[in-house]
Design a protein around this motif. Structure first.
Motif, PDB file in Angstrom:
ATOM      1  N   GLU A 223      86.509  43.589  20.704  1.00 58.69           N
ATOM      2  CA  GLU A 223      87.391  44.717  21.030  1.00 58.69           C
ATOM      3  C   GLU A 223      87.615  44.804  22.529  1.00 58.69           C
ATOM      4  OE1 GLU A 223      88.035  49.440  19.929  1.00 58.69           O
ATOM      5  OE2 GLU A 223      86.031  48.571  19.687  1.00 58.69           O
ATOM      6  N   ALA A 224      88.863  45.031  22.917  1.00 59.88           N
ATOM      7  CA  ALA A 224      89.196  45.143  24.338  1.00 59.88           C
ATOM      8  C   ALA A 224      90.409  46.043  24.522  1.00 59.88           C
ATOM      9  CB  ALA A 224      89.467  43.771  24.952  1.00 59.88           C
ATOM     10  N   TYR A 225      90.444  46.692  25.675  1.00 60.74           N
ATOM     11  CA  TYR A 225      91.582  47.512  26.081  1.00 60.74           C
ATOM     12  C   TYR A 225      92.267  46.813  27.246  1.00 60.74           C
ATOM     13  CZ  TYR A 225      94.209  51.477  27.981  1.00 60.74           C
ATOM     14  OH  TYR A 225      95.204  52.291  28.451  1.00 60.74           O
ATOM     15  N   PHE A 226      93.591  46.689  27.155  1.00 60.98           N
ATOM     16  CA  PHE A 226      94.363  45.935  28.153  1.00 60.98           C
ATOM     17  C   PHE A 226      95.336  46.851  28.897  1.00 60.98           C
ATOM     18  CE2 PHE A 226      93.087  42.851  25.022  1.00 60.98           C
ATOM     19  CZ  PHE A 226      92.935  41.653  25.698  1.00 60.98           C
ATOM     20  N   GLU A 227      95.419  46.672  30.196  1.00 58.61           N
ATOM     21  CA  GLU A 227      96.500  47.223  31.004  1.00 58.61           C
ATOM     22  C   GLU A 227      97.182  46.027  31.658  1.00 58.61           C
ATOM     23  OE1 GLU A 227      95.096  50.194  33.715  1.00 58.61           O
ATOM     24  OE2 GLU A 227      94.695  51.660  32.124  1.00 58.61           O
ATOM     25  N   VAL A 228      98.276  45.584  31.052  1.00 55.01           N
ATOM     26  CA  VAL A 228      98.915  44.321  31.436  1.00 55.01           C
ATOM     27  C   VAL A 228      99.821  44.523  32.650  1.00 55.01           C
ATOM     28  CG1 VAL A 228     100.448  42.474  30.668  1.00 55.01           C
ATOM     29  CG2 VAL A 228      98.786  43.459  29.074  1.00 55.01           C
ATOM     30  N   ALA A 229      99.662  43.652  33.640  1.00 55.80           N
ATOM     31  CA  ALA A 229     100.492  43.709  34.836  1.00 55.80           C
ATOM     32  C   ALA A 229     101.831  43.020  34.581  1.00 55.80           C
ATOM     33  CB  ALA A 229      99.775  43.015  35.992  1.00 55.80           C
TER      34      ALA A 229
END
Length: 394
Positions: A223-229
């Motif tokens: 499980e991971a949370y992403f804030e994509v640039a």
């Protein structure tokens, strides 16, 4: 003390797990505000109010739960009302019974004696480099760790790993790195393109030390949370897509991103893969179809590959782990215990029939295991710990 800390203190006071100093502080805080706010009643009016409150409390405590859904406590938005009401009800009755004389009384709280080394998880991870060598991040010193081609890898602070590409790297060989968290671990990494990723326990993220080609591709298990640039394509036309290949025992699925915030939960012991979108737009693709998602939606793929879209997903529940909480919305006992097992690094064993209660509410992830047991016992779920094993009793 901020709102979250104060809320946690009130919860510990209610459970009887706070220190004697904290207990005196809470009672003094309430006494001061009661004298300033809750003192307009006559003795007769206050006695009557106390009788009504006591009656209502006993009614709540002796009533049967509806629909087998057990509220652990209220959601964050209503914490002040919930905590204030509970504390006011309890202490008003105490003051009434003592004829409005405010005194500090020591109450002995019998706590279960539990011999255990089980503790909440923390920032733990291992970085595996392209040559197979490893770096244990939780024990590594802050600063520059190593270099992969034109990319410097730095540990800026506990729980954050940063990849920084220096200058143009040309057509060099792609160096694949993997950051993995154990049971009871979490970590944060900033990828070479500036994308921020939070990893939950029992998670592995495989990615290049520098992104080349028309897509930015990573692989995820767990499980991971992403804030994509945002990043422009190599030809200068539009954004270069960010792609997450989800690797599970049931096969490979794909999430394609242009720039967004989202959470992926893809554990092998869960019944489905869940992608929850908070901002932007993603395309979730599986063997049996795909969805172009909007914020507030959750795409689910079960073990057979069947896809479903929840258009009104509980976004707070999906990302609660990143914000330091367990949050449950009508979750069964097995789902709750899976979360506890991963975070506290324990094995779960069910003795007899699995309890059929449903849970709704939240637990701070920094709670010790004794506090978790007390909360579960309030819901008629009893546990016993033996070493690193939790036994769920009938």
């Amino acid at each position: 003390m901020d709102a979250n800390q104060f809320s946690d203190l009130l919860k510990r006071y209610q459970l009887g797990t706070c220190t004697e100093e904290e207990k005196k502080w809470v009672e003094g805080w309430y006494s001061e505000r009661r004298n300033n706010i809750y003192n307009p009643l006559t003795n007769e009016e206050e006695a009557l109010a106390g009788q009504r409150i006591y009656s209502n409390v006993m009614t709540v405590l002796t009533s049967e739960p509806q629909k087998n859904v057990v509220p652990l406590w209220r959601r964050p938005g209503a914490w002040w009302v919930a905590a204030g009401t509970l504390l006011f009800m309890a202490t008003t009755w105490y003051f009434v019974m003592n004829d409005k004389q405010v005194t500090t009384q020591t109450v002995e709280v019998q706590k279960p004696v539990i011999q255990t080394t089980v503790v909440p998880g923390g920032n733990k991870a291992v970085l595996t480099l392209a040559d197979g060598s490893t770096i244990v991040l939780d024990s590594a010193a802050n600063g520059a760790l190593t270099r992969q081609g034109a990319t410097m890898i730095m540990k800026k602070q506990d729980g954050e790993l940063v990849y920084k590409t220096e200058g143009r790297h040309g057509q060099q060989a792609v160096a694949m790195n993997t950051i993995s968290t154990p049971r009871g671990g979490q970590y944060q990494v900033i990828l070479p393109d500036g994308t921020k990723v939070w990893l939950n326990a029992v998670t592995a993220l495989r990615f290049p030390a520098s992104f080349t080609g028309n897509e930015r591709v990573v692989e995820l298990t767990g499980e991971a949370y992403f804030e994509v640039a945002h990043q422009s394509s190599s030809n200068g036309k539009g954004n270069r897509p960010f792609v997450v290949n989800i690797i599970t025992a049931a096969g490979e699925n794909r999430v394609e991103v242009l720039g967004t915030h989202f959470n992926i939960k893809a554990y092998n012991d869960e019944t489905s893969i869940k992608t929850t979108l908070l901002e932007g737009s993603v395309k979730m693709s599986g063997l049996k179809g795909q969805y172009l998602m909007k914020p507030g939606q959750q795409a689910q793929i079960d073990r057979s590959g069947k896809m479903a879209l929840d258009e009104d997903a509980d976004v707070e529940e999906a990302v609660a782990w990143k914000n330091g909480r367990f949050q449950f919305n009508n979750a069964n006992v097995e789902a709750v215990m899976r979360e506890i097992a991963r975070w506290y690094d324990v094995e779960i064993e069910y003795v007899g029939k699995v309890p059929d209660e449903k849970f709704e509410g939240e637990i701070p992830r920094n709670s010790n295991i004794t506090e978790v047991f007390k909360i579960l016992e309030l819901s008629n779920v009893h546990c016993k710990i033996e070493g690193k094993k939790i036994k769920v009793l009938p």
